[in-house]
Design an enzyme around this catalytic site. Structure first.
Site, PDB file in Angstrom:
ATOM      1  CG  HIS A  37      -1.863  -1.036   1.401  1.00  0.00           C
ATOM      2  ND1 HIS A  37      -1.746  -2.015   2.356  1.00  0.00           N
ATOM      3  CD2 HIS A  37      -3.005  -1.291   0.732  1.00  0.00           C
ATOM      4  CE1 HIS A  37      -2.781  -2.838   2.267  1.00  0.00           C
ATOM      5  NE2 HIS A  37      -3.565  -2.427   1.296  1.00  0.00           N
ATOM      6  NE  ARG A 187      -9.143 -11.494   2.353  1.00  0.00           N
ATOM      7  CZ  ARG A 187      -9.668 -10.671   1.442  1.00  0.00           C
ATOM      8  NH1 ARG A 187      -8.963 -10.267   0.420  1.00  0.00           N
ATOM      9  NH2 ARG A 187     -10.929 -10.254   1.575  1.00  0.00           N
TER      10      ARG A 187
END
Ligand code: AMP
Length: 284
Positions: A37, A187
């Protein structure tokens, strides 16, 4: 850096910045930020006057048996990271702020929704398109930064923006991987040690593709070989498919721009990854 939760307040800030002729870069995320990110944030900060990062876990894009409730939430940690990376605004609305009414509008791009991840994740991309349209209408970004990690999503949003004449440019950012080669994902936190080791087979399959491509194996044969290797590494494979990079159409003729798409479960965790033939040829 300001953390903003209301639509009216972020709109006010955006209007102020636009009046001052500032360019707006936008990074939509679901939070629990990692280096992947942050590489998007870095690109935005380097190329725009103002960077807005949204943190919103969008219920519309999760199926009934998916992990919406247990998806990790870490706004405090995320804020610290974003502050260090010179973000100007975090837009972190509550679910009810974005969906004060249940949207009736429907978005469908059949040729892109009904393949790859969309085959099993019914409604997923429709949910993604609705939230991205809403966010772009709120943020009015000049540039929107999206990762190639979610490659199908990237192509879908490009088509959405084109078809609806949304005035934002999409910038695609390469996949960031951990040292062991696993593509970074929020995740990955779910993986046990052994599940993570098994998951490495996804990245390592690049070496096999390189070998088979050089031997001129057919697309079907390469897909089958990779499927088998992943299965042998205790992964439950959802798909291994080679497609064209710009249209996501099936291809029989391989070239260096052809792209391999993989979705597989390691334990209960669903992982996705993709790479071009060229990226396989460069794999040591
Ligand atoms: P998410 O929070 O999972 O919705 O991801 C937000 C954005 O970050 C999406 O555009 C993703 O494609 C991108 N992203 C997630 N993981 C990575 C990664 N490992 N490398 C590059 N971009 C990523």
């Amino acid at each position: 850096m300001k953390i903003i939760k209301s639509i009216s307040e972020i709109r006010k800030e955006i209007t102020k910045q636009k009046c001052n002729n500032k360019t707006i870069g936008f990074v939509p995320t679901m939070g629990t930020l990692h280096e992947g990110h942050l590489s998007l944030v870095k690109e935005s900060v380097n190329n725009n006057d103002i960077t807005v990062v949204s943190i919103f876990i969008n219920p519309l894009q999760f199926g009934p048996n998916e992990d919406f409730n247990k998806y990790p939430r870490n706004l405090n940690e995320d804020s610290k990271l974003l502050q260090d990376f010179k973000t100007d605004y975090i837009f972190a609305p509550e679910t009810e702020t974005i969906y004060d009414t249940q949207p009736s509008v429907q978005i469908n791009i059949p040729e892109l929704f009904n393949i790859l991840c969309g085959r099993k994740r019914i409604g997923h991309f429709s949910g993604v398109c609705i939230v991205v349209t809403k966010l772009l209408n709120i943020i009015q970004a000049n540039n929107i930064y999206m990762g190639k990690k979610d490659y199908q999503q990237l192509i879908i949003i490009k088509k959405l923006v084109k078809d609806l004449s949304i005035n934002s440019k999409i910038i695609a950012v390469p996949i960031l991987r951990d040292k062991d080669g696993l593509a970074l994902s929020s995740r990955n936190l779910y993986l046990s040690k052994s599940e993570r080791l098994n998951a490495l087979a996804i990245n390592k399959s690049r070496a096999i593709i390189k070998k088979l491509y050089k031997k001129s194996y057919t697309v079907k044969k390469i897909e089958k070989e990779i499927y088998d290797v992943l299965t042998k590494n205790n992964l439950e494979v959802e798909y291994v498919e080679i497609r064209e990079s710009t249209t996501l159409k099936k291809t029989e003729k391989l070239n260096e721009a052809s792209r391999i798409f993989i979705a597989a479960y390691s334990g209960k965790t669903r992982l996705i990854d993709n790479y071009t033939i060229k990226e396989c040829l460069l794999f040591l």
